[in-house]
Design an enzyme around this catalytic site. Structure first.
Site, short mmCIF file in Angstrom:
data_model
loop_
_atom_site.label_atom_id
_atom_site.label_comp_id
_atom_site.label_asym_id
_atom_site.label_seq_id
_atom_site.Cartn_x
_atom_site.Cartn_y
_atom_site.Cartn_z
N SER A 200 18.64 -1.91 -48.06
CA SER A 200 19.08 -0.88 -47.67
C SER A 200 20.38 -0.58 -49.17
O SER A 200 21.07 -1.35 -49.90
CB SER A 200 19.75 -0.92 -46.28
OG SER A 200 20.95 -0.17 -45.83
N LYS B 201 21.23 -8.48 -45.22
CA LYS B 201 19.77 -7.58 -46.03
C LYS B 201 20.03 -8.10 -47.73
O LYS B 201 19.43 -8.56 -48.42
CB LYS B 201 20.14 -6.25 -46.89
CG LYS B 201 19.83 -4.83 -44.75
CD LYS B 201 18.47 -5.20 -44.28
CE LYS B 201 18.04 -4.55 -43.76
NZ LYS B 201 16.89 -4.75 -43.50
N TYR C 172 25.71 -7.17 -40.93
CA TYR C 172 24.27 -6.51 -40.99
C TYR C 172 23.66 -6.48 -42.21
O TYR C 172 22.69 -6.79 -42.66
CB TYR C 172 23.73 -5.07 -40.57
CG TYR C 172 23.20 -3.99 -40.95
CD1 TYR C 172 21.83 -4.33 -40.00
CD2 TYR C 172 23.36 -2.80 -41.73
CE1 TYR C 172 20.38 -3.55 -40.58
CE2 TYR C 172 22.44 -2.22 -41.98
CZ TYR C 172 20.59 -2.50 -42.28
OH TYR C 172 20.26 -1.66 -42.09
P1 NAD Z 1 13.88 0.82 -36.14
O1 NAD Z 1 14.68 -0.05 -35.03
O2 NAD Z 1 13.31 1.87 -35.20
O3 NAD Z 1 12.04 -0.20 -36.30
C1 NAD Z 1 12.20 -1.12 -36.59
C2 NAD Z 1 11.03 -2.01 -35.46
O4 NAD Z 1 11.38 -3.71 -35.87
C3 NAD Z 1 11.67 -1.53 -33.87
O5 NAD Z 1 10.37 -1.30 -33.62
C4 NAD Z 1 11.96 -2.98 -33.66
O6 NAD Z 1 11.38 -3.52 -31.95
C5 NAD Z 1 11.17 -4.01 -33.99
N1 NAD Z 1 11.88 -5.86 -34.25
C6 NAD Z 1 13.63 -5.80 -34.59
N2 NAD Z 1 13.04 -7.32 -34.63
C7 NAD Z 1 12.01 -7.52 -34.28
C8 NAD Z 1 11.80 -8.97 -34.29
N3 NAD Z 1 12.15 -10.24 -34.11
N4 NAD Z 1 10.62 -9.06 -33.81
C9 NAD Z 1 9.44 -8.53 -34.02
N5 NAD Z 1 9.39 -7.19 -34.08
C10 NAD Z 1 11.69 -6.57 -34.60
O7 NAD Z 1 14.75 0.73 -37.48
P2 NAD Z 1 14.13 1.64 -38.95
O8 NAD Z 1 14.83 2.76 -38.63
O9 NAD Z 1 13.12 2.32 -38.87
O10 NAD Z 1 14.34 0.54 -39.98
C11 NAD Z 1 13.44 -0.04 -40.70
C12 NAD Z 1 14.04 -1.12 -41.77
O11 NAD Z 1 14.81 -0.41 -42.39
C13 NAD Z 1 14.96 -1.97 -40.62
O12 NAD Z 1 15.00 -4.02 -41.42
C14 NAD Z 1 16.29 -1.37 -41.28
O13 NAD Z 1 17.24 -2.18 -41.95
C15 NAD Z 1 15.95 -0.75 -42.02
N6 NAD Z 1 17.12 0.34 -42.92
C16 NAD Z 1 17.01 1.21 -42.22
C17 NAD Z 1 18.01 2.52 -42.88
C18 NAD Z 1 17.85 3.44 -41.51
O14 NAD Z 1 18.97 4.82 -41.67
N7 NAD Z 1 16.94 3.87 -40.44
C19 NAD Z 1 18.55 2.68 -43.77
C20 NAD Z 1 18.49 1.17 -44.51
C21 NAD Z 1 17.46 0.80 -44.12
#
Ligand code: NAD
Ligand code: UDP
Length: 331
Positions: free
Chosen positions: A124, A152, A148
């Protein structure tokens, strides 16, 4: 050969699964469904005509993970699974470090034990902390202000150390800026539980009448209109960035790319664009700055364009319209 997508039923993961399936790539999804719904599999099938193989499995469940690698011929992992709420991470650091860091350690251990050495990790822009200037390049100094972000940063470091220790591994760190919007079908999108923390899902819920007004966190920043500026990127462009990143997995070691548009857009720009493309008025109030927020954050995305041939193509109108299309079809 299959690509394992951890967190594949989540917001970014589901769009990436659709993109990969449409490009002919066989995928296997792992998710514990702590922040997504099983129905997402039906939606992926409705969009693509293919139902991906799914395991409801937690990254902390070593036996469950071993079974997935034993039963499938996985050569690449796209690792989205993780907890992502900044405020919650401040309140629950143990849960965040355990889920995100221990979960990733379990994953890479299983990968090594099953001769799977290619990994794309969801990092991120938060790892840039308070950037010294914008646009942000990949070699800017790294720091974080909340657990958080620290997960990362630590995971990035763990993966760098892994590649030094074992030259069979190839890792791509993708630093996402602000993904918004949804697939044009309106079937999959960003559907956070409870009151959203992020701007766009908050705006769409105000538009729906579920929330009374938007709080604009600060209008006294050193930006053109005083509100915060971010690099909003359509989630489908972000998804395509993962397919492009596979190219870099032929290089040994760690490669790092920003995935953003390179454009700075303010909170008021989002409100105005959303109102124009949907015809719905978004009532808002100016509220105090949100602790930990920075004035401006946008990418220099030229490295991904130059090395991966990837570039975001969708504009703000499409981001707002598709976010509303999704929200208006879901409860
Ligand atoms: P999201 O919460 O929609 O998707 C993450 C998924 O991971 C969920 O479906 C959740 O059920 C699953 N999960 C969490 N912990 C788990 C575990 N221990 N075992 C199995 N499954 C697990 O989030 P997103 O927005 O799709 O983000 C995806 C990735 O991108 C994350 O790592 C997040 O930190 C990163 N990210 C997101 C953003 C954003 O703005 N959405 C920005 C930068 C980075
Ligand atoms: N923001 C806002 N009201 C909200 C949510 C967010 O004014 O209800 C602002 C926030 O202060 C920041 C921008 O919108 O300037 C993007 O915030 P978001 O939480 O979506 O992403 P991030 O902080 O991770 O960049």
């Amino acid at each position: 050969m299959s690509v394992l997508v951890t967190g594949g039923t989540g917001y970014i993961g589901s769009h990436t699964c659709v993109d990969f399936i449409e490009k002919g790539q066989d995928i296997v999804i792992l998710d514990n469904l702590c922040n997504s719904k099983i129905e997402v599999l039906d939606y992926i099938e409705q969009i693509t005509g293919i139902r991906p193989k799914f395991y409801q499995c937690d990254l902390l469940d070593k036996e469950g993970m071993k079974k997935i690698f034993d039963e499938n011929d996985i050569d690449t992992v796209i690792h989205f699974a993780g907890l992502k709420a900044v405020g919650e991470s401040v309140a629950k650091p143990i849960e965040y470090y355990k889920n995100n860091i221990t979960g990733t350690l379990n994953l890479i251990e299983e990968m090594r034990d099953h001769n799977c050495f290619k990994l794309v990790f969801s990092s991120s822009a938060t790892v840039y902390g308070k950037p010294k200037s914008v646009p942000i390049k990949e070699d800017f100094p790294l720091s974080t202000t909340n657990p958080y972000g620290t997960t990362k940063l630590y995971i990035e470091q763990i993966l760098k150390d892994l590649c030094v220790a074992d030259d069979r591994f190839s890792v791509v760190l993708l630093r996402y800026f602000n993904p918004i919007g949804a697939h044009s079908s309106g079937l999959i999108g960003d559907n956070p539980n409870g009151i959203p923390n992020n701007l766009m899902p908050y705006v769409t819920r105000v538009a729906k009448g579920v929330l009374p007004h938007l709080n604009v966190f600060g209008n006294d920043y050193e930006t053109a209109d005083g509100t915060g500026v971010r690099d909003f990127i359509h989630v489908l462009d972000l998804a395509a960035g993962h397919y492009a990143a596979l190219k870099a997995l032929s290089n040994p070691g760690v490669s790092i790319y920003n995935l953003g548009t390179g454009n700075g857009v303010s909170v008021l720009d989002i409100i105005n664009t959303f109102e124009r493309v949907t015809g719905i008025k978004i009532p808002y109030q100016i509220a105090p700055r949100r602790p930990g927020d920075i004035a401006e954050c946008f990418a220099d995305a030229s490295k991904a364009e130059f090395e991966l041939g990837w570039k975001a193509t969708r504009g703000l109108d499409e981001m707002c319209a598709s976010a509303w299309n999704f929200e208006s079809k879901h409860s």
